[in-house]
Design a protein around this motif. Structure first.
Motif, PDB file in Angstrom:
ATOM      1  N   TYR A 205     -11.687  -5.584  -2.003  1.00 36.79           N
ATOM      2  CA  TYR A 205     -10.455  -5.769  -1.235  1.00 36.79           C
ATOM      3  C   TYR A 205      -9.369  -4.764  -1.614  1.00 36.79           C
ATOM      4  O   TYR A 205      -8.193  -5.032  -1.453  1.00 36.79           O
ATOM      5  N   GLY A 206      -9.784  -3.616  -2.106  1.00 39.30           N
ATOM      6  CA  GLY A 206      -8.823  -2.558  -2.409  1.00 39.30           C
ATOM      7  C   GLY A 206      -8.526  -2.449  -3.881  1.00 39.30           C
ATOM      8  O   GLY A 206      -8.233  -3.449  -4.546  1.00 39.30           O
TER       9      GLY A 206
ATOM     10  N   ALA B 180      -8.280 -11.481  -3.950  1.00 37.23           N
ATOM     11  CA  ALA B 180      -7.582 -10.858  -2.819  1.00 37.23           C
ATOM     12  C   ALA B 180      -6.402 -11.707  -2.354  1.00 37.23           C
ATOM     13  O   ALA B 180      -5.309 -11.183  -2.105  1.00 37.23           O
ATOM     14  N   THR B 181      -6.606 -13.011  -2.198  1.00 38.43           N
ATOM     15  CA  THR B 181      -5.499 -13.847  -1.708  1.00 38.43           C
ATOM     16  C   THR B 181      -4.370 -13.927  -2.733  1.00 38.43           C
ATOM     17  O   THR B 181      -3.198 -13.983  -2.366  1.00 38.43           O
ATOM     18  N   LEU B 182      -4.710 -13.923  -4.016  1.00 44.46           N
ATOM     19  CA  LEU B 182      -3.660 -13.927  -5.043  1.00 44.46           C
ATOM     20  C   LEU B 182      -2.904 -12.600  -5.048  1.00 44.46           C
ATOM     21  O   LEU B 182      -1.674 -12.572  -5.204  1.00 44.46           O
ATOM     22  N   ALA B 183      -3.628 -11.487  -4.889  1.00 47.16           N
ATOM     23  CA  ALA B 183      -2.993 -10.165  -4.948  1.00 47.16           C
ATOM     24  C   ALA B 183      -2.179  -9.859  -3.698  1.00 47.16           C
ATOM     25  O   ALA B 183      -1.091  -9.276  -3.779  1.00 47.16           O
ATOM     26  N   TRP B 184      -2.699 -10.226  -2.518  1.00 48.26           N
ATOM     27  CA  TRP B 184      -2.018  -9.841  -1.282  1.00 48.26           C
ATOM     28  C   TRP B 184      -1.117 -10.937  -0.712  1.00 48.26           C
ATOM     29  O   TRP B 184      -0.136 -10.633  -0.041  1.00 48.26           O
ATOM     30  N   PHE B 185      -1.426 -12.205  -0.995  1.00 47.15           N
ATOM     31  CA  PHE B 185      -0.630 -13.295  -0.418  1.00 47.15           C
ATOM     32  C   PHE B 185       0.025 -14.194  -1.467  1.00 47.15           C
ATOM     33  O   PHE B 185       0.855 -15.034  -1.129  1.00 47.15           O
ATOM     34  N   GLY B 186      -0.364 -14.043  -2.733  1.00 50.25           N
ATOM     35  CA  GLY B 186       0.231 -14.863  -3.790  1.00 50.25           C
ATOM     36  C   GLY B 186      -0.170 -16.315  -3.730  1.00 50.25           C
ATOM     37  O   GLY B 186       0.610 -17.197  -4.111  1.00 50.25           O
TER      38      GLY B 186
ATOM     39  N   SER C 118     -13.577  -1.259   4.786  1.00 49.32           N
ATOM     40  CA  SER C 118     -13.038   0.021   4.333  1.00 49.32           C
ATOM     41  C   SER C 118     -11.870  -0.256   3.383  1.00 49.32           C
ATOM     42  O   SER C 118     -10.704  -0.093   3.733  1.00 49.32           O
ATOM     43  N   PRO C 119     -12.169  -0.716   2.171  1.00 48.60           N
ATOM     44  CA  PRO C 119     -11.113  -1.204   1.272  1.00 48.60           C
ATOM     45  C   PRO C 119     -10.128  -0.135   0.816  1.00 48.60           C
ATOM     46  O   PRO C 119      -8.983  -0.460   0.496  1.00 48.60           O
ATOM     47  N   VAL C 120     -10.544   1.121   0.805  1.00 47.70           N
ATOM     48  CA  VAL C 120      -9.628   2.182   0.381  1.00 47.70           C
ATOM     49  C   VAL C 120      -8.680   2.550   1.515  1.00 47.70           C
ATOM     50  O   VAL C 120      -7.456   2.587   1.348  1.00 47.70           O
ATOM     51  N   ALA C 121      -9.243   2.798   2.689  1.00 45.52           N
ATOM     52  CA  ALA C 121      -8.419   3.247   3.819  1.00 45.52           C
ATOM     53  C   ALA C 121      -7.515   2.153   4.356  1.00 45.52           C
ATOM     54  O   ALA C 121      -6.465   2.443   4.933  1.00 45.52           O
ATOM     55  N   ARG C 122      -7.899   0.896   4.155  1.00 41.33           N
ATOM     56  CA  ARG C 122      -7.135  -0.197   4.750  1.00 41.33           C
ATOM     57  C   ARG C 122      -6.285  -0.966   3.746  1.00 41.33           C
ATOM     58  O   ARG C 122      -5.822  -2.062   4.048  1.00 41.33           O
ATOM     59  N   ARG C 123      -6.086  -0.418   2.557  1.00 42.12           N
ATOM     60  CA  ARG C 123      -5.244  -1.118   1.574  1.00 42.12           C
ATOM     61  C   ARG C 123      -3.853  -1.334   2.153  1.00 42.12           C
ATOM     62  O   ARG C 123      -3.152  -0.372   2.510  1.00 42.12           O
TER      63      ARG C 123
END
Length: 681
Positions: free
Chosen positions: A166-167, A176-182, A202-207
């Motif tokens: 997830y990037g 991912a949910t903790l990092a992007w949504f808390g 595409s975890p790099v391009a879509r971070r």
């Protein structure tokens, strides 16, 4: 390039068809699978299961354990619909999807959709193989077929949810949910679910934190496709397109770092550690400790412990204002567990022991006067003496001489034993405890002192504090009687609180160790107990630091961070003797000590010059002498011979004393005498 991809895709499809007809079970059965038990982040959770702290796995990735049951069902539906709608019907390789992908590629002249199943993606993630090479694809297909034979669909889905990228160093849907949504993935919005479906492609391009527009476009493509299926209502998909995407990555929970490290060190193999802490309260007190250092000199640290003295559970433990070593504060040092001098905070225990032994009562009068115990002559903090006052006032004023007088009767060893009965492990600088223990001459930790005050709060019964849910409950032991514990608590609750704090809400005591190295405040109400320490971790002095000025306000603020109102202190036990000084039994009205019968009266004459054992050079001059107390006129003698008589002044010069050793005496009008031995040169 398009032709190469079409060729690869065609080979995949032909291989798949051949595999279905000609390849035997033995070829799949002999597949060597990668490890199926993932290395996941160690988690430390609070009493309610909330995350306190998460650790990365060995390669520095955030990868948290997760099961499909812990993930929002809408996200799972969207994932399967978008990535592998026949997931529950194929055997790991979806031949129909491959044929469809080949037909779409032939029709459009380029690869429109892939034929990889979720099981094949799991195979790729487990082996970290590429996505475009023929050899890699063949290996993924073989591993996928083997996985389907050995695992259930739910277990395969769990592996995907754990390993999907997830990037950056974020793997798995929980990370991912903790990092992007808390938040945890149990409840997600359609927009959040769509982004989580799109990111692994595409975890790099879509971070989102680096390419928010690309992330939004990819998310919206997922919404557009699943909005035409049963996975998501069309109206919900359209509305979700307007939700913002996260523009920054959130930090993972990092509360209670010191206790988390201790828990992990105790059992490194354990995946989840449950502590007795309350995450919300822990966060509040960590902020309080950080705020408290503002305006303090560099390298000064703050530590706080707060516990429920009924259960013995530590609810918050702050070892420093911040884990990183900033401004020389050595934040990595857990000052709740460091040995320090407790200053005056041991005095309440000495008084409680004195009450238990019948040596004193809160209304007993005690004399705050100059004393000496061999070579040890304690002094009050301000160097002055108050004379006769009640034990209550002596404790509230934190006078040194009265408490040393009491400990001399009790015995320092008995104080040390009482501390051990309360579950403490005091550290003595020497082999044997001395009277200086009453003033802080012993090493204890902040957690120890908080536990000691919890014993006072529990009516004299020790309940050792605990912070890990696997700690066995220690047996309760009585340290002092409940009447003595209540009497001390009542005295401490009468102390004036810091400015703006409510009076009588806490029974508390402050302390400052020798040289201003440690500033303390400890206190309790009817339910909770807390301790605060301020100082430098390296033990160097903090000039001007006093427990009452620095630590006490933090103590009261810590109690205000509790959700509940302060619990009232308990009423006195029925056996408590509550009378005035005049109503006390005669032996309790004034503290005299075991040697009182052999000591001169408090107003008897005392030779204050020359001091006993002094060596003076006076030549042919007269010897200056000075007396305090006693009733004039005075008679002065040298070696038993009267030199001056009828002297009403308290200072005199004694002539004619020969050199060598002499005994100088003074007798007052009541016949009371004092004497010293001196050597004159």
């Amino acid at each position: 390039m398009r032709a190469d991809r079409l060729c690869i895709l065609a080979v995949f499809c032909l291989f798949a068809l051949a595999l279905g007809r000609d390849v035997g079970d033995d070829w799949v059965a002999r597949t060597e699978l990668p490890p199926l038990v993932p290395d996941t982040s160690t988690e430390v959770r609070d009493r309610d299961g909330k995350l306190l702290r998460v650790y990365t796995v060995a390669d520095g990735r955030w990868r948290l354990a997760v099961t499909p049951a812990q993930v929002d069902s809408t996200f799972l539906d969207m994932l399967i619909t978008f990535e592998d709608k026949r997931f529950y019907r194929h055997n790991g390789v979806d031949y129909r999807a491959m044929i469809r992908a080949l037909a779409q590629a032939a029709w459009n002249g380029e690869v429109v959709s892939g034929g990889s199943t979720l099981t094949m993606q799991v195979a790729r993630l487990l082996e970290e193989s590429g996505t475009g090479r023929l050899k890699s694809k063949l290996r993924q297909m073989r591993v996928a077929l083997a996985l389907e034979r050995r695992l259930t669909k739910s277990q395969i889905l769990e592996l995907y949810l754990t390993h999907a990228p997830y990037g950056g160093n974020i793997e798995g849907v929980r990370a991912a949910t903790l990092a992007w949504f808390g938040k945890e993935p149990t409840r997600l919005t359609p927009a959040e679910s769509a982004l989580l479906v799109a990111l692994p492609q595409s975890p790099v391009a879509r971070r989102p934190d680096r390419n928010s527009e690309t992330a939004r476009d990819a998310r919206n493509r997922v919404l557009a496709r699943v909005g035409r299926t049963d996975a998501l209502e069309k109206e919900d998909a359209l509305a979700a397109r307007f939700d913002p995407v996260p523009h920054s990555r959130r930090s993972f929970p990092a509360l209670a770092p010191h206790l988390s490290d201790r828990a992990r060190a105790l059992n490194p193999a354990q995946a989840i550690h449950h502590l007795t802490l309350n995450a919300e309260l822990q966060a509040k007190l960590e902020h309080l400790a950080s705020d408290a250092t503002r305006g303090l000199p560099d390298a000064v640290s703050v530590a706080i412990v707060l516990a429920d003295h009924h259960t013995g559970e530590i609810l918050a433990s702050v070892g420093s204002p911040g884990y990183a070593a900033r401004n020389g504060r050595q934040g990595f040092v857990d000052m709740t567990n460091a040995l320090r001098s407790p200053g005056s905070t041991l005095k309440p225990v000495v008084y409680a022991l004195a009450f238990d032994r019948g040596l004193a009562h809160p209304q007993t009068l005690i004399n705050d006067r100059p004393v000496a115990f061999g070579g040890y002559a304690p002094q009050n903090f301000d160097g002055s003496f108050r004379g006769e006052l009640t034990v209550t006032d002596a404790l509230r004023q934190s006078l040194n001489i009265p408490v040393v007088l009491l400990l001399d009767e009790i015995g320092p060893a008995h104080l040390m034993e009482a501390m051990r009965r309360a579950g403490l492990s005091p550290n003595l600088p020497g082999d044997q405890a001395g009277l200086a223990v009453a003033l802080g001459g012993v090493g204890v930790t902040l957690t120890d002192m908080t536990q000691l005050y919890a014993t006072l709060a529990q009516g004299g019964v020790a309940r050792p504090l605990r912070w890990h849910d696997q700690e066995p409950a220690a047996p309760r032991r009585r340290m002092i009687s409940r009447a003595s514990a209540w009497q001390v608590s009542d005295i401490l609750s009468g102390l004036a609180p810091p400015a703006g704090a409510p009076r009588g809400a806490l029974a508390y005591k402050t302390g400052t160790s020798y040289g201003h190295r440690d500033a303390w405040a400890l206190g309790f109400d009817g339910r909770h107990v807390a301790g605060v320490w301020i100082g430098r971790p390296d033990g160097t002095p903090v000039p001007g630091a006093f427990g009452g000025d620095l630590a006490a306000p933090i103590l009261f603020e810590a109690f205000q961070r509790l959700r509940t109102e302060a619990a009232p202190l308990p009423p006195p036990p029925p056996e408590t003797l509550m009378v005035s000084t005049a109503e006390l039994p005669l032996p309790l009205r004034r503290f005299k000590g075991r040697n009182a019968a052999f000591e001169p009266a408090s107003d008897a004459p005392k030779l204050i010059f020359p001091p006993d054992g002094a060596r003076l050079e006076i030549g042919a001059a007269a010897l200056p002498v000075k007396v305090r107390d006693g009733k004039p006129p005075f008679t002065w003698l040298a070696n038993g011979v009267p030199i001056l008589t009828g002297v009403r002044r308290r200072e005199a010069d004694l002539p004619g004393i020969s050199t060598g050793f002499s005994q100088v005496s003074v007798i007052d009008a009541k016949g009371r005498a004092a004497r010293v031995s001196v050597r004159l040169d």
